[in-house]
Design a protein around this motif. Structure first.
Motif, PDB file in Angstrom:
ATOM      1  N   VAL A  86      62.944  44.634 121.956  1.00  0.00           N
ATOM      2  CA  VAL A  86      61.622  44.132 121.573  1.00  0.00           C
ATOM      3  C   VAL A  86      60.748  44.114 122.816  1.00  0.00           C
ATOM      4  O   VAL A  86      61.051  43.426 123.787  1.00  0.00           O
ATOM      5  CB  VAL A  86      61.728  42.716 120.978  1.00  0.00           C
ATOM      6  CG1 VAL A  86      60.346  42.198 120.609  1.00  0.00           C
ATOM      7  CG2 VAL A  86      62.639  42.726 119.758  1.00  0.00           C
ATOM      8  N   SER A  87      59.702  44.890 122.802  1.00  0.00           N
ATOM      9  CA  SER A  87      58.833  44.954 123.971  1.00  0.00           C
ATOM     10  C   SER A  87      57.931  43.734 124.013  1.00  0.00           C
ATOM     11  O   SER A  87      57.556  43.181 122.977  1.00  0.00           O
ATOM     12  CB  SER A  87      57.971  46.222 123.930  1.00  0.00           C
ATOM     13  OG  SER A  87      57.169  46.231 122.777  1.00  0.00           O
ATOM     14  N   ALA A  88      57.601  43.308 125.223  1.00  0.00           N
ATOM     15  CA  ALA A  88      56.714  42.162 125.393  1.00  0.00           C
ATOM     16  C   ALA A  88      55.327  42.499 124.883  1.00  0.00           C
ATOM     17  O   ALA A  88      54.907  43.654 124.895  1.00  0.00           O
ATOM     18  CB  ALA A  88      56.653  41.768 126.866  1.00  0.00           C
ATOM     19  N   SER A  89      54.633  41.476 124.425  1.00  0.00           N
ATOM     20  CA  SER A  89      53.257  41.685 123.974  1.00  0.00           C
ATOM     21  C   SER A  89      52.427  42.266 125.105  1.00  0.00           C
ATOM     22  O   SER A  89      52.495  41.801 126.238  1.00  0.00           O
ATOM     23  CB  SER A  89      52.646  40.354 123.537  1.00  0.00           C
ATOM     24  OG  SER A  89      51.266  40.497 123.320  1.00  0.00           O
ATOM     25  N   PRO A  90      51.618  43.299 124.841  1.00  0.00           N
ATOM     26  CA  PRO A  90      50.843  43.914 125.923  1.00  0.00           C
ATOM     27  C   PRO A  90      49.805  42.978 126.511  1.00  0.00           C
ATOM     28  O   PRO A  90      49.285  43.235 127.580  1.00  0.00           O
ATOM     29  CB  PRO A  90      50.176  45.113 125.219  1.00  0.00           C
ATOM     30  CG  PRO A  90      50.214  44.777 123.762  1.00  0.00           C
ATOM     31  CD  PRO A  90      51.447  43.959 123.566  1.00  0.00           C
ATOM     32  N   THR A  91      49.497  41.858 125.830  1.00  0.00           N
ATOM     33  CA  THR A  91      48.492  40.939 126.353  1.00  0.00           C
ATOM     34  C   THR A  91      49.105  39.657 126.914  1.00  0.00           C
ATOM     35  O   THR A  91      48.396  38.726 127.247  1.00  0.00           O
ATOM     36  CB  THR A  91      47.480  40.562 125.244  1.00  0.00           C
ATOM     37  OG1 THR A  91      48.198  39.951 124.154  1.00  0.00           O
ATOM     38  CG2 THR A  91      46.759  41.790 124.729  1.00  0.00           C
ATOM     39  N   ALA A  92      50.465  39.627 126.995  1.00  0.00           N
ATOM     40  CA  ALA A  92      51.122  38.390 127.392  1.00  0.00           C
ATOM     41  C   ALA A  92      50.646  37.903 128.756  1.00  0.00           C
ATOM     42  O   ALA A  92      50.285  36.751 128.921  1.00  0.00           O
ATOM     43  CB  ALA A  92      52.634  38.585 127.399  1.00  0.00           C
ATOM     44  N   ASN A  93      50.665  38.772 129.766  1.00  0.00           N
ATOM     45  CA  ASN A  93      50.270  38.372 131.111  1.00  0.00           C
ATOM     46  C   ASN A  93      49.096  39.209 131.606  1.00  0.00           C
ATOM     47  O   ASN A  93      49.001  39.519 132.791  1.00  0.00           O
ATOM     48  CB  ASN A  93      51.468  38.503 132.064  1.00  0.00           C
ATOM     49  CG  ASN A  93      52.581  37.549 131.709  1.00  0.00           C
ATOM     50  OD1 ASN A  93      52.352  36.361 131.530  1.00  0.00           O
ATOM     51  ND2 ASN A  93      53.798  38.060 131.602  1.00  0.00           N
ATOM     52  N   ARG A  94      48.247  39.592 130.696  1.00  0.00           N
ATOM     53  CA  ARG A  94      47.147  40.487 131.047  1.00  0.00           C
ATOM     54  C   ARG A  94      46.124  39.778 131.919  1.00  0.00           C
ATOM     55  O   ARG A  94      45.734  38.648 131.651  1.00  0.00           O
ATOM     56  CB  ARG A  94      46.476  40.976 129.761  1.00  0.00           C
ATOM     57  CG  ARG A  94      45.312  41.934 129.988  1.00  0.00           C
ATOM     58  CD  ARG A  94      44.798  42.432 128.651  1.00  0.00           C
ATOM     59  NE  ARG A  94      44.225  41.375 127.863  1.00  0.00           N
ATOM     60  CZ  ARG A  94      42.940  41.011 127.918  1.00  0.00           C
ATOM     61  NH1 ARG A  94      42.124  41.597 128.761  1.00  0.00           N
ATOM     62  NH2 ARG A  94      42.486  40.050 127.143  1.00  0.00           N
ATOM     63  N   THR A  95      45.704  40.450 132.986  1.00  0.00           N
ATOM     64  CA  THR A  95      44.625  39.923 133.816  1.00  0.00           C
ATOM     65  C   THR A  95      43.339  39.938 132.995  1.00  0.00           C
ATOM     66  O   THR A  95      43.032  40.934 132.350  1.00  0.00           O
ATOM     67  CB  THR A  95      44.452  40.787 135.077  1.00  0.00           C
ATOM     68  OG1 THR A  95      45.667  40.775 135.820  1.00  0.00           O
ATOM     69  CG2 THR A  95      43.311  40.262 135.931  1.00  0.00           C
ATOM     70  N   PRO A  96      42.573  38.842 132.989  1.00  0.00           N
ATOM     71  CA  PRO A  96      41.352  38.820 132.170  1.00  0.00           C
ATOM     72  C   PRO A  96      40.348  39.867 132.620  1.00  0.00           C
ATOM     73  O   PRO A  96      40.228  40.178 133.807  1.00  0.00           O
ATOM     74  CB  PRO A  96      40.816  37.397 132.379  1.00  0.00           C
ATOM     75  CG  PRO A  96      41.470  36.905 133.635  1.00  0.00           C
ATOM     76  CD  PRO A  96      42.801  37.575 133.702  1.00  0.00           C
ATOM     77  N   SER A  97      39.648  40.428 131.667  1.00  0.00           N
ATOM     78  CA  SER A  97      38.593  41.389 131.975  1.00  0.00           C
ATOM     79  C   SER A  97      37.341  40.655 132.444  1.00  0.00           C
ATOM     80  O   SER A  97      37.256  39.421 132.356  1.00  0.00           O
ATOM     81  CB  SER A  97      38.265  42.215 130.729  1.00  0.00           C
ATOM     82  OG  SER A  97      37.683  41.381 129.731  1.00  0.00           O
ATOM     83  N   VAL A  98      36.371  41.416 132.935  1.00  0.00           N
ATOM     84  CA  VAL A  98      35.105  40.803 133.338  1.00  0.00           C
ATOM     85  C   VAL A  98      34.463  40.102 132.143  1.00  0.00           C
ATOM     86  O   VAL A  98      33.901  39.007 132.270  1.00  0.00           O
ATOM     87  CB  VAL A  98      34.150  41.868 133.921  1.00  0.00           C
ATOM     88  CG1 VAL A  98      32.766  41.271 134.199  1.00  0.00           C
ATOM     89  CG2 VAL A  98      34.732  42.453 135.213  1.00  0.00           C
ATOM     90  N   ALA A  99      34.572  40.715 130.965  1.00  0.00           N
ATOM     91  CA  ALA A  99      34.014  40.091 129.756  1.00  0.00           C
ATOM     92  C   ALA A  99      34.715  38.763 129.458  1.00  0.00           C
ATOM     93  O   ALA A  99      34.067  37.780 129.074  1.00  0.00           O
ATOM     94  CB  ALA A  99      34.144  41.039 128.566  1.00  0.00           C
ATOM     95  N   ASP A 100      36.045  38.738 129.630  1.00  0.00           N
ATOM     96  CA  ASP A 100      36.792  37.495 129.414  1.00  0.00           C
ATOM     97  C   ASP A 100      36.313  36.408 130.376  1.00  0.00           C
ATOM     98  O   ASP A 100      36.096  35.252 129.991  1.00  0.00           O
ATOM     99  CB  ASP A 100      38.288  37.721 129.642  1.00  0.00           C
ATOM    100  CG  ASP A 100      38.920  38.634 128.607  1.00  0.00           C
ATOM    101  OD1 ASP A 100      38.410  38.678 127.476  1.00  0.00           O
ATOM    102  OD2 ASP A 100      39.924  39.297 128.931  1.00  0.00           O
ATOM    103  N   ILE A 101      36.181  36.782 131.653  1.00  0.00           N
ATOM    104  CA  ILE A 101      35.754  35.815 132.674  1.00  0.00           C
ATOM    105  C   ILE A 101      34.362  35.294 132.366  1.00  0.00           C
ATOM    106  O   ILE A 101      34.086  34.095 132.478  1.00  0.00           O
ATOM    107  CB  ILE A 101      35.811  36.460 134.068  1.00  0.00           C
ATOM    108  CG1 ILE A 101      37.278  36.737 134.448  1.00  0.00           C
ATOM    109  CG2 ILE A 101      35.143  35.575 135.119  1.00  0.00           C
ATOM    110  CD1 ILE A 101      37.436  37.537 135.724  1.00  0.00           C
ATOM    111  N   TYR A 102      33.479  36.192 131.952  1.00  0.00           N
ATOM    112  CA  TYR A 102      32.111  35.777 131.625  1.00  0.00           C
ATOM    113  C   TYR A 102      32.101  34.773 130.471  1.00  0.00           C
ATOM    114  O   TYR A 102      31.386  33.761 130.501  1.00  0.00           O
ATOM    115  CB  TYR A 102      31.273  37.000 131.264  1.00  0.00           C
ATOM    116  CG  TYR A 102      29.875  36.649 130.814  1.00  0.00           C
ATOM    117  CD1 TYR A 102      28.902  36.267 131.740  1.00  0.00           C
ATOM    118  CD2 TYR A 102      29.520  36.685 129.470  1.00  0.00           C
ATOM    119  CE1 TYR A 102      27.622  35.923 131.334  1.00  0.00           C
ATOM    120  CE2 TYR A 102      28.245  36.346 129.054  1.00  0.00           C
ATOM    121  CZ  TYR A 102      27.303  35.958 129.988  1.00  0.00           C
ATOM    122  OH  TYR A 102      26.047  35.619 129.573  1.00  0.00           O
TER     123      TYR A 102
END
Length: 262
Positions: free
Chosen positions: A53-69
Motif C-alpha cells: 500500500v503506497s503512502a498518500s501522495p499528500t501525506a507529507n507534501r510541502t505546502p504550495s504557495v497557494a496553500d501558504i497564501y
C-alpha cells in the motif's frame, strides 16, 4: 533360463477403454487430493505477498504557495496612515497585536487597519523599535475570529520564501522567491540596518511590515526595505526583512525617522 509361462492377459478394445477410464479417475482423485491439501487449515505453504500500500501522495507534501497564501491570508493586515501612506502588518498574537515595520507608522497621525474579513479598526502604537525598524500595534476592534500567524521557521540561503502584503496599494498580493543571503546590511532613508534577511520575492512600497514566510508557511521575517540603486522605489530584485527573532525583541515607545524605502 526359466521363462514366464503363466497366463497372459490380452486387452481387447473394451479392456483398453476400461484401463483408460480407471487412469482418468485416478488422476482426478490425485488432483482433488492435492487441492485439498493446499487449502487445508494450517498449511505451511508460502502465501503470495499482499500488494504494497503506497503512502498518500499528500501525506507529507510541502505546502504550495497557494496553500501558504490561504493559511496566512486571515493574519495579514492592511495599514493606512492619515497622510495616505500605506503599509502592511501581520497579526502576531491571540490578542490581535499587529507586527509591522516602524517606518510605516513613525510619522505619527491616525492609524487605520483593515483585516482580511473586511473589519476596519483604529490602532495605537504599543511599542516601537526604531533600531530594528519594528513596531507593534493594538487594534481597537478585532476581526472574528482572530487568526494569529505562526512565528518562527527555517532561514537558510536558497530556501524558498513567500511575501504577502500591500505593494503599491494592491492589497493581499503574494510573491515568492528564495533567500539570497543572511546577515545583510542595508542603507535606508532612516539609517543603516544590519542582520537582515536578503530575498528576491517581489516587494514594493506598501509591502513594508508584511510577513516573509518559509516553505512551510511560518513567519521568518518582517519586510522592511528594498535595494533601490535607481532611487525610484522600483524593485531591483533585492528585498530585505528583519528576522522574526529580532522583530520580537521589541522596544519601548514610538520612534521617529522616515524609515526604509518601502
Amino acid at each position: 533360463m526359466a521363462r514366464w509361462s503363466g497366463p497372459r492377459t490380452v486387452l481387447g478394445p473394451r479392456g483398453t477403454l476400461g484401463v483408460l477410464a480407471a487412469c482418468g479417475v485416478l488422476v482426478v482423485a490425485l488432483v482433488v487430493a492435492v487441492v485439498a491439501l493446499a487449502l487445508r487449515p494450517g498449511d505451511n505453504s508460502e502465501a503470495l505477498p499482499s500488494p504494497a500500500v503506497s503512502a498518500s501522495p499528500t501525506a507529507n507534501r510541502t505546502p504550495s504557495v497557494a496553500d501558504i497564501y490561504q493559511r496566512i491570508g486571515p493574519s495579514v493586515v492592511v495599514i493606512q496612515m492619515a497622510d495616505g501612506s500605506l503599509g502592511s502588518g501581520v497579526i502576531a498574537a491571540d490578542d490581535g497585536t499587529v507586527l509591522t515595520a516602524n517606518h510605516v507608522i513613525a510619522d505619527g497621525g491616525a492609524i487605520s487597519l483593515r483585516f482580511a474579513d473586511g473589519t476596519t479598526s483604529a490602532a495605537t502604537v504599543a511599542s516601537a523599535d526604531p533600531k530594528n525598524d519594528i513596531a507593534t500595534l493594538t487594534p481597537a476592534t478585532l476581526p472574528q475570529p482572530v487568526v494569529p500567524a505562526t512565528l518562527g521557521g527555517q532561514v537558510e540561503v536558497g530556501g524558498e520564501v513567500v511575501a504577502v502584503g500591500n505593494p503599491l496599494g494592491l492589497d493581499y498580493s503574494v510573491s515568492s522567491g528564495v533567500i539570497s543571503g543572511v546577515d545583510r546590511t542595508a542603507p535606508t532613508d532612516s539609517g543603516t540596518f544590519t542582520g537582515l534577511i536578503q530575498f528576491d520575492a517581489s516587494v514594493n512600497p506598501g509591502s513594508s511590515g508584511g510577513p516573509l514566510l518559509d516553505a512551510n508557511g511560518l513567519v521568518v521575517g518582517i519586510v522592511v526595505s528594498i535595494a533601490d540603486p535607481g532611487h525610484d522605489d522600483a524593485f531591483a530584485g533585492i528585498g530585505f526583512a528583519v528576522p522574526i527573532g529580532s522583530a520580537l525583541g521589541g522596544g519601548n515607545g514610538p520612534g521617529d525617522g522616515r524609515g526604509p524605502q518601502i
